[in-house]
Design an enzyme around this catalytic site. Sequence first.
Site, mmCIF file in Angstrom:
data_model
loop_
_atom_site.group_PDB
_atom_site.id
_atom_site.type_symbol
_atom_site.label_atom_id
_atom_site.label_comp_id
_atom_site.label_asym_id
_atom_site.label_seq_id
_atom_site.Cartn_x
_atom_site.Cartn_y
_atom_site.Cartn_z
ATOM 1 N N TYR A 60 0.813 -1.162 0.066
ATOM 2 C CA TYR A 60 0.078 0.079 0.016
ATOM 3 C C TYR A 60 1.020 1.236 0.086
ATOM 4 C CZ TYR A 60 -4.019 2.849 1.348
ATOM 5 O OH TYR A 60 -4.951 3.757 1.567
ATOM 6 N N LYS A 89 1.394 4.463 -2.651
ATOM 7 C CA LYS A 89 1.250 5.917 -2.293
ATOM 8 C C LYS A 89 2.382 6.693 -2.684
ATOM 9 C CE LYS A 89 -1.223 4.733 1.742
ATOM 10 N NZ LYS A 89 -1.287 4.730 3.255
ATOM 11 N N VAL A 146 -0.062 7.873 9.026
ATOM 12 C CA VAL A 146 0.772 7.063 9.893
ATOM 13 C C VAL A 146 0.122 5.416 9.804
ATOM 14 C CG1 VAL A 146 1.006 6.594 12.473
ATOM 15 C CG2 VAL A 146 0.802 9.091 11.513
ATOM 16 N N GLN A 147 1.169 4.841 9.458
ATOM 17 C CA GLN A 147 0.729 3.211 9.299
ATOM 18 C C GLN A 147 1.283 2.486 10.652
ATOM 19 O OE1 GLN A 147 -0.104 2.835 6.018
ATOM 20 N NE2 GLN A 147 -1.119 0.930 6.262
ATOM 21 N N LEU A 148 0.196 1.806 11.378
ATOM 22 C CA LEU A 148 0.721 1.190 12.333
ATOM 23 C C LEU A 148 0.493 -0.225 12.322
ATOM 24 C CD1 LEU A 148 -1.094 3.524 15.186
ATOM 25 C CD2 LEU A 148 1.285 3.416 14.753
ATOM 26 N N ASP A 150 -4.916 10.847 6.506
ATOM 27 C CA ASP A 150 -5.979 9.784 6.688
ATOM 28 C C ASP A 150 -7.292 10.172 7.185
ATOM 29 O OD1 ASP A 150 -4.631 7.282 5.926
ATOM 30 O OD2 ASP A 150 -3.464 7.618 7.679
ATOM 31 N N GLY A 185 -17.676 -4.855 8.616
ATOM 32 C CA GLY A 185 -16.651 -4.438 9.077
ATOM 33 C C GLY A 185 -16.725 -3.036 9.923
ATOM 34 N N ARG A 186 -16.204 -2.789 11.086
ATOM 35 C CA ARG A 186 -16.578 -1.630 11.873
ATOM 36 C C ARG A 186 -15.293 -0.738 12.227
ATOM 37 N NH1 ARG A 186 -19.081 -4.711 16.971
ATOM 38 N NH2 ARG A 186 -17.097 -5.804 16.520
ATOM 39 N N GLY A 215 -8.509 59.929 17.970
ATOM 40 C CA GLY A 215 -8.917 58.478 18.079
ATOM 41 C C GLY A 215 -8.398 57.712 16.723
#
Length: 929
Positions: free
Chosen positions: A54, A58, A101-103, A127, A174-175, A379
Amino acid sequence: MSNVPKSKIVVFFFCRQVRSQLKKDVEQMKLKDPNFRPGLVVLQVGDREDSNLYISMKLKAAAEIGINATHMRLPKTATEEEVLHAITEVNENSSLHGLIVQLPLDSINKIDTEKVTNAVAPEKDVDGLTSINAGKLSRGDLGECFIPCTPNGCMELIRQTGVTVAGKRAVVIGRSKIVGAPMHDLLLWNHATVTTCHSKTADLPEEVGKADILVVGIGKAEMVKGEWIKKGAVVIDCGINHVPDETKASGKRVVGDVHFDSAKEHASFITPVPGGVGPMTVAMLMAVRSFYPAALTFDQRFHWSKYLTVKHDIVISRSCIPKTIDRLAREVGLLSDEVELYGKTKAKVQLSIMERLKSQPDGKYVVVTGITPTPLGEGKSTTTIGLVQAMGAHMKLNVFACVRQPSQGPTFGIKGGAAGGGYSQVIPMEEFNLHLTGDIHAITAANNLVAAAIDARMFHEFTQSDKALYNRLVPLSGGERKFSSVQINRLKKLGIDKTDPSTLTDDELSRFSRLDIDPASITWQRVLDTNDRFLRKITIGQSPTEKGYTREAQFDITVASEIMAVLALTSSLKDMRQRLAKMVVATSRSGEPITTEDLGVSGALTVLMKDAIKPNLMQTLEGTPVFVHAGPFANIAHGNSSILADKIALKLVGPDGFVVTEAGFGADIGMEKFFNIKCRYSGLRPHVVVLVATVRALKMHGGGPTVAAGMPLPKEYIEENLELLKNGCSNMRKQIENAKHFGVPVVVAVNAFKTDTEAELDLICNMAKAAGAFDAVHCSHWAEGGAGAVALGQAVQKASEAPSNFKFLYDLDLSIADKIRIIAQKIYGADDIELLPEAQRKVELYTKQGFGKLPICMAKTHLSLSHEADKKGVPTGFVLPIRDIRASVGAGFLYPLVGTMPTIPGLPTRPCFYDIDLDPETEQVNGLF
């Protein structure tokens, strides 16, 4: 029903179309801004095979589009702290605009995914998975959030099939926060009926069979079977799974979460694997976000005023809670590493922004000045703030105010604070008026270091031989003597081309060591930021340790220091170092100018001033941005805020925006110096002059009775009196004429008070237009804030589009006397000038020393066009006496003294500090209004 060719074609052509358009967009941005370099970082923790695939997609897409993409790797063993540190580095790097960020799924060290995700700066979140973003998406605020790239790509694929989402039944399997949850929200807010399932959902095949649109992101290889799928359904498979395959060289093949071969017989459209959602995800990732923040700093930032959070229902300064300064900084296009926060409501701006924005077009430049001031006040500061509030909060234009920092002398003395007034103020006004970020204190320290260096040098020269003096100036260190860099500069000035201390002749050694200052010629004084009349003349050196070397000296107020004038006129840190080095503090007995570079103190001054050079960012009551920077004494200096603040603001507002700055005192002093001195050194050319006038002050110029602070106003000032007002408009006519000498359109702002009548206000406007003003309007910004100055803002906007033929009043090559004469005759209306003996001597001295081509900064009373403060209106038939001329060589001007000019005010019988106190319970400062 095979649809493989169709689905592959849809994906291929749509991805190519997106990337092609993106490439054109980036190329177009680079044409507008050669410095535009969109930067993307992919931060990968661990080394999963699917992640590598992936990420490579990118990086390839980014390179094709023209985005500088960097792959930052951390090992699987990286700790949460190490990951957060890497994210912070990217957040604070202004050359990087997007962060992915790819963890890993199976990190050795437990990493809080939520914490890491939310650590990404919102403006760099590619993301789009932060909690704030997810909340907005789930609430349906699609226009206010970033839609994560994979769900966004899925929606685009569905649209490409021609299927209408509204009214359809959709099932999401999927959640995950990356696909499942945002996909559910997107389908729901596009008016589908949505069911979210997971691997343990009862009767999953039955639920799938109801779906017109099926999106699968469960992470289980080929879990969904073809026979579950409703005939004609659109199937979006987000899975990337590796399964064993002995026919492949790698021993593996990539499959989705849907069994493709059986599903294609049922679905009208199904994404191919590989080459389906992945390329779409990457395309949408690049399309929506990765170069967007960089683009914002060029194109969209030119319309940042519509993003400013505007506070309309204000009560007054303290009841208005200011937005945090870091938020304001982001709103106006400043990057996080360009801002140094000083608490929650003020910040300094790094000069590096000038390099980033150097090729950006400037906005329109407006200077606010006034008629000859009176004790009643016109003023100008309030009008400056009211105008920017009108243009920003109400006219939706990008606008910055650039104003001076007030001295604590007037704040605690007789004048009070200078943050504006009423509903047109800089807030928090306590911080604006007291200390701010310490710039004035830095100037005090730097100035007094020079003063100490002068007296110390004279003392040591009085008490030591040439050899002893030299040995101490160039001491032995490690068995050898070395010149410092500042000493090398002095040698060059003396024409001594040597760098070895042991090679100087006795004559060279003496010339190098002895400045031979003439005590009577010292022009440098000590300073403090307090009105203390008893320091106007002092005797120093009375301690027995000074061995009888006493002399008369004095204190000035800090804002009268030449260092303050240098700060206001400098254009960079390097330029400030050079200006500080050129400051002349005295003359030698042989007639040579002695500079801070000769004293060896110029480098140390730069160190003390390194933070003060950065402009201070604050805000108005209505949330529009303000730069508060520098505050030179308007009598003996040019009385304008800094060039640096103006230049940065002009870049930030963009070509359709406005920067409004204020010149000290009336147009005959502040505006004249703004044009002839500040504009010469900045290279900036103003578009509009705003001339502030009041009914009450013009009545005084018309012959009205004198007034005293704290006493009731005579009836002439609170009742309609058109004849008195008409006579006083002569001063306004003269100041309009003065502005037109420089070829700039003039808009007259009549600052209205509650006692003014419509007839009086209309009379001023009509007479102003008859005198040649581009326009004249009355405004009520003190009482109504920006809403009360909209007509003024519209007039200024129109005037900025009018032809302008800016020119200086005089040529620098003219003699000192001729330049003074031109100012006196054209601006003040004098018949001629008279150079008194001391002034004539200084003309000869400065011409001989090479300072004759500097611009002129007149030091005279601000209360009259003439040198006599009690002469109101437009005095005529007078000769302007010049009693002395002094040089601010570092700042870059000569200042002739007209009459007596105290450089440190005194305290009145009842100073403002009687009213100033601190509430110990709330820590609230009271009495500064």
